[in-house]
Scaffold this motif. Sequence first.
Motif, short mmCIF file in Angstrom:
data_model
loop_
_atom_site.label_atom_id
_atom_site.label_comp_id
_atom_site.label_asym_id
_atom_site.label_seq_id
_atom_site.Cartn_x
_atom_site.Cartn_y
_atom_site.Cartn_z
N ASN A 10 31.25 31.16 44.68
CA ASN A 10 32.27 30.14 44.50
C ASN A 10 33.60 30.63 45.07
OD1 ASN A 10 33.78 31.57 42.48
ND2 ASN A 10 32.29 30.91 40.95
N SER A 11 34.59 29.75 45.10
CA SER A 11 35.85 30.10 45.76
C SER A 11 36.60 31.22 45.05
CB SER A 11 36.74 28.86 45.90
OG SER A 11 36.98 28.30 44.63
N LEU A 12 36.42 31.37 43.74
CA LEU A 12 37.07 32.49 43.05
C LEU A 12 36.39 33.81 43.40
CD1 LEU A 12 38.04 30.01 41.04
CD2 LEU A 12 38.73 31.97 39.72
N GLN A 13 35.07 33.78 43.56
CA GLN A 13 34.34 34.99 43.93
C GLN A 13 34.64 35.41 45.37
OE1 GLN A 13 30.50 33.37 42.95
NE2 GLN A 13 30.29 34.72 41.17
N LEU A 14 35.09 34.46 46.20
CA LEU A 14 35.39 34.76 47.60
C LEU A 14 36.80 35.33 47.79
CD1 LEU A 14 33.79 31.62 49.30
CD2 LEU A 14 32.97 34.00 49.40
N ASN A 20 42.29 40.58 42.56
CA ASN A 20 41.47 40.58 41.34
C ASN A 20 42.33 40.59 40.09
OD1 ASN A 20 39.05 40.47 42.66
ND2 ASN A 20 38.54 42.62 42.39
N HIS A 21 43.47 41.25 40.14
CA HIS A 21 44.35 41.29 38.97
C HIS A 21 44.86 39.90 38.61
CE1 HIS A 21 47.22 41.52 42.30
NE2 HIS A 21 48.16 41.11 41.46
N ILE A 22 45.02 39.03 39.59
CA ILE A 22 45.48 37.66 39.33
C ILE A 22 44.34 36.86 38.68
CG2 ILE A 22 46.33 35.52 40.38
CD1 ILE A 22 47.64 37.30 42.57
N VAL A 23 43.13 37.05 39.16
CA VAL A 23 41.97 36.38 38.55
C VAL A 23 41.78 36.86 37.12
CG1 VAL A 23 39.48 35.98 38.71
CG2 VAL A 23 40.86 36.03 40.80
N SER A 24 41.92 38.16 36.90
CA SER A 24 41.80 38.71 35.54
C SER A 24 42.89 38.17 34.64
CB SER A 24 41.89 40.25 35.57
OG SER A 24 40.80 40.78 36.26
N TRP A 25 44.10 38.07 35.17
CA TRP A 25 45.20 37.49 34.40
C TRP A 25 44.86 36.05 33.98
CZ3 TRP A 25 47.78 33.08 35.82
CH2 TRP A 25 48.83 32.69 34.98
N ALA A 26 44.35 35.26 34.94
CA ALA A 26 44.00 33.87 34.65
C ALA A 26 42.90 33.78 33.59
CB ALA A 26 43.57 33.15 35.93
N TYR A 41 46.63 27.03 35.79
CA TYR A 41 46.24 26.89 37.19
C TYR A 41 47.46 26.89 38.09
CZ TYR A 41 44.70 25.11 41.64
OH TYR A 41 44.48 24.97 42.98
N GLN A 42 48.52 26.20 37.69
CA GLN A 42 49.73 26.14 38.52
C GLN A 42 50.32 27.54 38.72
OE1 GLN A 42 50.93 23.38 40.24
NE2 GLN A 42 52.00 25.07 41.23
N PHE A 69 38.68 25.91 39.81
CA PHE A 69 39.26 26.66 38.70
C PHE A 69 38.73 26.12 37.37
CE2 PHE A 69 42.76 27.67 35.75
CZ PHE A 69 42.90 29.02 35.99
N ASN A 70 38.57 24.81 37.29
CA ASN A 70 38.04 24.18 36.07
C ASN A 70 36.60 24.61 35.83
OD1 ASN A 70 38.10 22.27 33.82
ND2 ASN A 70 36.72 21.04 35.08
#
Length: 192
Positions: A10-14, A20-26, A41-42, A69-70
């Motif tokens: 998916n787009s997050l895995q890409l 990665n730190h931003i994805v972990s934060w989210a 998300y914003q 993201f959802n």
Amino acid sequence: MARKGRGRLNSLQLLPPEVNHIVSWAAGELQNTNRSQLDIYQEFFDKLNHAKRESRGELEFVIPSFSSFNRYSIGLDEMTREINEAREMAAAIAGTFDAEESDDLTLIAVEAIKSLIFTTVRTKRGKLDTKDTKQLADALRSALTAQNISTTRRQKVEAEYKKALGEVKDAVRKAGVSDETMVEINRRLGIT
């Protein structure tokens, strides 16, 4: 036909590892229910945009859409619920067993696994390839390791119990408690 591999990413895995730190934060923010998913998300979008600009063209990636993201949020929530449910079930079950009962269950499970392995070997004689044989051997080794760990743990608990019991008896004697009183205390506690 069963799907091989992990399927399409998916787009997050890409996203590149540098974000990665931003994805972990989210993910952490999604677990904390103080903010709406849209707000998270914003900020996620803004942080990724900022990382992209700061890299001055060294990082090229597509920022995931809100729908992606959802889906990530829903998957994360499902996984978290399953983990929490499994943790609660394990805690509830663990509270019902003492060390001896747990050891007995381990012995029963190991015997069942051994029986299954020997039945498989007997019924599939000549039909097992080296991969099947290795898997059966690994299963047997794992079962025997579990049995050994369980026995070792039980022996350690019993040794600690005997040591603690001896220390209690010494303390009681030093306190001047009579042998008759000690026998009565042991009888009430079920200590022999």
